[in-house]
Write a protein that holds these residues in place. Structure first.
Motif, mmCIF file in Angstrom:
data_model
loop_
_atom_site.group_PDB
_atom_site.id
_atom_site.type_symbol
_atom_site.label_atom_id
_atom_site.label_comp_id
_atom_site.label_asym_id
_atom_site.label_seq_id
_atom_site.Cartn_x
_atom_site.Cartn_y
_atom_site.Cartn_z
ATOM 1 N N SER A 68 1.637 -1.957 -4.555
ATOM 2 C CA SER A 68 0.609 -1.108 -4.719
ATOM 3 C C SER A 68 -0.297 -1.268 -5.918
ATOM 4 N N ARG A 69 -1.683 -1.037 -5.806
ATOM 5 C CA ARG A 69 -2.646 -1.261 -6.863
ATOM 6 C C ARG A 69 -2.633 -0.284 -8.008
ATOM 7 N N ARG A 70 -2.406 0.930 -7.902
ATOM 8 C CA ARG A 70 -2.351 1.865 -9.080
ATOM 9 C C ARG A 70 -0.785 2.121 -9.491
ATOM 10 N N ALA A 87 -0.108 -1.313 9.894
ATOM 11 C CA ALA A 87 -0.512 0.202 10.008
ATOM 12 C C ALA A 87 -2.068 0.625 9.448
ATOM 13 N N GLY A 124 0.831 -1.179 -0.062
ATOM 14 C CA GLY A 124 -0.011 0.088 -0.037
ATOM 15 C C GLY A 124 0.980 1.177 0.063
ATOM 16 N N ALA A 125 1.105 1.841 -1.090
ATOM 17 C CA ALA A 125 1.877 2.908 -1.355
ATOM 18 C C ALA A 125 1.088 4.338 -1.561
ATOM 19 N N GLY A 126 0.251 4.423 -0.356
ATOM 20 C CA GLY A 126 -0.597 5.516 -0.289
ATOM 21 C C GLY A 126 0.153 6.880 0.541
ATOM 22 N N PHE A 127 -0.251 7.578 1.066
ATOM 23 C CA PHE A 127 0.453 8.718 1.550
ATOM 24 C C PHE A 127 1.291 8.000 2.758
ATOM 25 N N LEU A 128 0.784 7.248 3.722
ATOM 26 C CA LEU A 128 1.545 6.632 4.749
ATOM 27 C C LEU A 128 2.432 5.805 4.327
ATOM 28 N N ALA A 155 -0.005 -1.100 14.819
ATOM 29 C CA ALA A 155 0.701 -0.085 15.108
ATOM 30 C C ALA A 155 -0.329 1.274 15.031
ATOM 31 N N HIS A 156 -1.095 1.339 16.093
ATOM 32 C CA HIS A 156 -1.850 2.438 16.159
ATOM 33 C C HIS A 156 -1.611 3.090 17.628
ATOM 34 N N TYR A 172 -6.099 0.792 9.112
ATOM 35 C CA TYR A 172 -7.330 0.731 10.145
ATOM 36 C C TYR A 172 -7.942 -0.291 9.676
ATOM 37 N N ARG A 183 -9.190 8.653 -5.643
ATOM 38 C CA ARG A 183 -7.671 8.478 -6.078
ATOM 39 C C ARG A 183 -7.613 8.415 -7.419
ATOM 40 N N VAL A 194 -0.535 -1.381 4.745
ATOM 41 C CA VAL A 194 -0.625 0.181 4.876
ATOM 42 C C VAL A 194 -1.829 0.491 3.949
HETATM 43 N N1 NAP Z 1 -1.095 3.414 11.879
HETATM 44 C C1 NAP Z 1 -1.584 4.854 11.744
HETATM 45 O O1 NAP Z 1 -1.069 5.441 12.809
HETATM 46 C C2 NAP Z 1 -2.243 5.275 10.885
HETATM 47 C C3 NAP Z 1 -2.347 6.530 10.304
HETATM 48 C C4 NAP Z 1 -2.808 7.201 9.353
HETATM 49 C C5 NAP Z 1 -3.813 6.127 8.775
HETATM 50 N N2 NAP Z 1 -3.791 4.933 8.748
HETATM 51 C C6 NAP Z 1 -4.457 3.914 8.174
HETATM 52 O O2 NAP Z 1 -3.394 3.179 7.126
HETATM 53 C C7 NAP Z 1 -4.234 3.160 5.740
HETATM 54 C C8 NAP Z 1 -3.301 3.979 4.893
HETATM 55 O O3 NAP Z 1 -3.427 5.290 5.268
HETATM 56 P P1 NAP Z 1 -3.067 6.408 4.114
HETATM 57 O O4 NAP Z 1 -3.278 7.880 4.851
HETATM 58 O O5 NAP Z 1 -1.799 6.209 3.265
HETATM 59 O O6 NAP Z 1 -4.161 6.470 2.956
HETATM 60 P P2 NAP Z 1 -3.983 6.508 1.373
HETATM 61 O O7 NAP Z 1 -3.157 7.629 1.001
HETATM 62 O O8 NAP Z 1 -5.568 6.886 1.044
HETATM 63 O O9 NAP Z 1 -3.683 5.191 0.856
HETATM 64 C C9 NAP Z 1 -4.534 4.345 0.814
HETATM 65 C C10 NAP Z 1 -3.549 3.062 0.609
HETATM 66 O O10 NAP Z 1 -4.720 1.800 0.248
HETATM 67 C C11 NAP Z 1 -4.851 1.387 -0.978
HETATM 68 N N3 NAP Z 1 -6.057 0.801 -1.340
HETATM 69 C C12 NAP Z 1 -7.410 1.497 -0.969
HETATM 70 N N4 NAP Z 1 -8.268 0.689 -1.449
HETATM 71 C C13 NAP Z 1 -7.699 -0.481 -1.945
HETATM 72 C C14 NAP Z 1 -8.090 -1.626 -2.215
HETATM 73 N N5 NAP Z 1 -9.557 -1.694 -2.495
HETATM 74 N N6 NAP Z 1 -7.433 -2.739 -2.689
HETATM 75 C C15 NAP Z 1 -6.105 -2.475 -2.641
HETATM 76 N N7 NAP Z 1 -5.319 -1.488 -2.011
HETATM 77 C C16 NAP Z 1 -6.327 -0.395 -1.964
HETATM 78 C C17 NAP Z 1 -4.216 2.468 -1.878
HETATM 79 O O11 NAP Z 1 -3.447 1.722 -3.026
HETATM 80 P P3 NAP Z 1 -3.466 2.584 -4.468
HETATM 81 O O12 NAP Z 1 -3.074 4.249 -4.233
HETATM 82 O O13 NAP Z 1 -2.214 1.986 -5.139
HETATM 83 O O14 NAP Z 1 -4.702 2.722 -5.058
HETATM 84 C C18 NAP Z 1 -3.232 3.001 -1.152
HETATM 85 O O15 NAP Z 1 -2.061 2.338 -0.895
HETATM 86 C C19 NAP Z 1 -5.423 3.601 6.053
HETATM 87 O O16 NAP Z 1 -6.116 2.269 6.642
HETATM 88 C C20 NAP Z 1 -5.587 4.634 7.189
HETATM 89 O O17 NAP Z 1 -6.754 4.519 8.199
HETATM 90 C C21 NAP Z 1 -3.177 4.361 9.932
#
Ligand code: NAP
Ligand code: ZN
Length: 342
Positions: free
Chosen positions: A190-192, A258, A167-171, A282-283, A260, A331, A235
């Motif tokens: 990651s997906r995209r 990481a 999961g290469a989103g923001f986090l 890790a929350h 949720y 996205r 992630v």
């Molecule tokens: N542990 C903590 O303290 C903490 C802090 C912040 C967030 N989080 C959690 O960590 C996760 C990521 O947060 P973020 O801020 O990085 O969010 P984000 O930027 O929206 O990234 C979402 C990630 O999930 C992937 N994804 C979304 N829908 C998907 C699906 N249906 N199938 C496969 N991959 C999918 C995306 O992949 P693509 O981009 O490749 O589509 C991207 O890698 C969330 O669950 C968020 O709630 C945890």
């Protein structure tokens, strides 16, 4: 309709919280009125109570955790409190309540306040972290940057380890930067295509698609001569990400969750058990730990180990918060993280 409040000089600002006779000033604040609907209202500027500071916000990050409320589930109550859901703010202290010791008007801070989709927000002094001058002019949504530091702290990465980040989103991208900085060899999944490009640009040696679980696993097996990864970060917050992440963990490896996971999940307990992996959720729940993470994120950005700026791909004025939330949900190509500016 009134215009925005006049900018204040520091002297005026200091008096605001004490001069109760002054006319009520107003500010713009976002209010969610239903599923996928938001408007900007004019509401009174909040006053800081004892121990609180008021911040004139420059901007606020848009968090993936807002998407639940934005979809308008049954438990959600509309209209929301003005500014509600914005918790990744930064700006300049413009007034302080009684008993505030360390912060003063004019200090630039990152905040962990909760009504920050607005021009002003108030909160305890202890939930605002001073930004040094080296960050002047730069956006600083402290909460997600602090989360990246806090997740990393629980990973126990050692130099030379192979680390997979699913999961290469923001986090995920911030964790790629930090894992690389810690001397690990990083494989991203990651997906995209855009997310994978970003993963490579941010230090991943390899970036694999998430759409076919079998192919990512086989590629990692080849790359590691079958040993798999000593550390794996999940992630995505999705079942598919959790399944793949667990399958990539080496014997006696560590799976750091990481994402949720608010819905029910299934795990392959037999596989976890056989491989003897450590599983870390890790929350954090303690605001003091968030704030410590934010302070450490400031140091990491100044030192160059954490580089969030290229990940802020979209900026919207407060009036377009709805578009920012839609982009966070949909996205589109080229999207990673939205900021709203006031
Ligand atoms: N542990 C903590 O303290 C903490 C802090 C912040 C967030 N989080 C959690 O960590 C996760 C990521 O947060 P973020 O801020 O990085 O969010 P984000 O930027 O929206 O990234 C979402 C990630 O999930 C992937 N994804 C979304 N829908 C998907 C699906 N249906 N199938 C496969 N991959 C999918 C995306 O992949 P693509 O981009 O490749 O589509 C991207 O890698 C969330 O669950 C968020 O709630 C945890
Ligand atoms: Zn957030």
């Amino acid at each position: 309709m009134e215009g925005p409040p006049e900018p204040m000089n520091t002297q005026d600002a200091r008096q605001v919280s004490r001069d109760r006779s002054s006319p009520v000033r107003t500010m713009r604040a976002a209010v969610l009125t239903g599923a996928g609907r938001v408007r900007v209202d004019r509401v009174p500027v909040p006053e800081p109570k004892t121990g609180e500071v008021r911040v004139r916000l420059e901007g606020c990050g848009v968090c993936a955790s807002n998407l639940g409320p934005w979809a308008g589930p049954d438990w959600m109550r509309f209209p929301t409190r003005p500014g509600d859901l914005g918790h990744e703010g930064w700006g300049v202290v413009d007034a302080v309540g009684e008993g505030v010791g360390t912060l003063k008007p004019g200090d630039r801070v990152a905040t962990l306040f909760y009504d920050s989709y607005a021009e002003y927000d108030v909160g305890p002094e202890s939930l605002a972290v001073k930004l040094p001058s080296g960050l002047d002019g730069k956006a600083f949504p402290g909460e997600p940057l602090g989360c990246a530091i806090n997740v990393m702290r629980r990973s126990d990465i050692r130099p030379g380890q192979t680390v997979a980040i699913v999961g290469a989103g923001f986090l995920g991208l911030l964790l790629i930067q930090l894992a690389r900085q810690a001397g690990a060899r990083v494989i991203a999944v990651s997906r995209r295509g855009f997310a994978r490009d970003m993963a490579r640009r941010n230090g991943a040696e390899m970036a694999l698609p998430l759409d076919d679980e079998g192919s990512a696993l086989r590629a990692v097996e080849r790359l590691t001569a079958g040993r798999l990864c000593e550390r794996v970060f999940e992630v995505t917050g999705k079942q598919v990400g959790l399944d793949l992440a667990a399958s990539l963990a080496a014997v006696r490896g560590r799976l750091i969750v990481a994402g949720y996971h608010q819905d029910a999940r299934q795990v392959d307990m037999q596989q976890w058990n056989w491989r003897g992996i450590d599983v870390i959720n890790a929350h954090e729940r303690d605001p003091a730990i968030y704030v410590r993470g934010m302070a450490e994120a400031i140091d990491a950005v100044l030192a160059g180990g954490l580089r969030p700026e290229p990940l802020f791909t979209h900026r919207f004025p407060l009036e377009r918060l709805g578009e920012a939330l839609d982009a966070t949900r949909d996205r589109p190509d080229g999207f990673l993280k939205a900021l709203v500016t006031m």
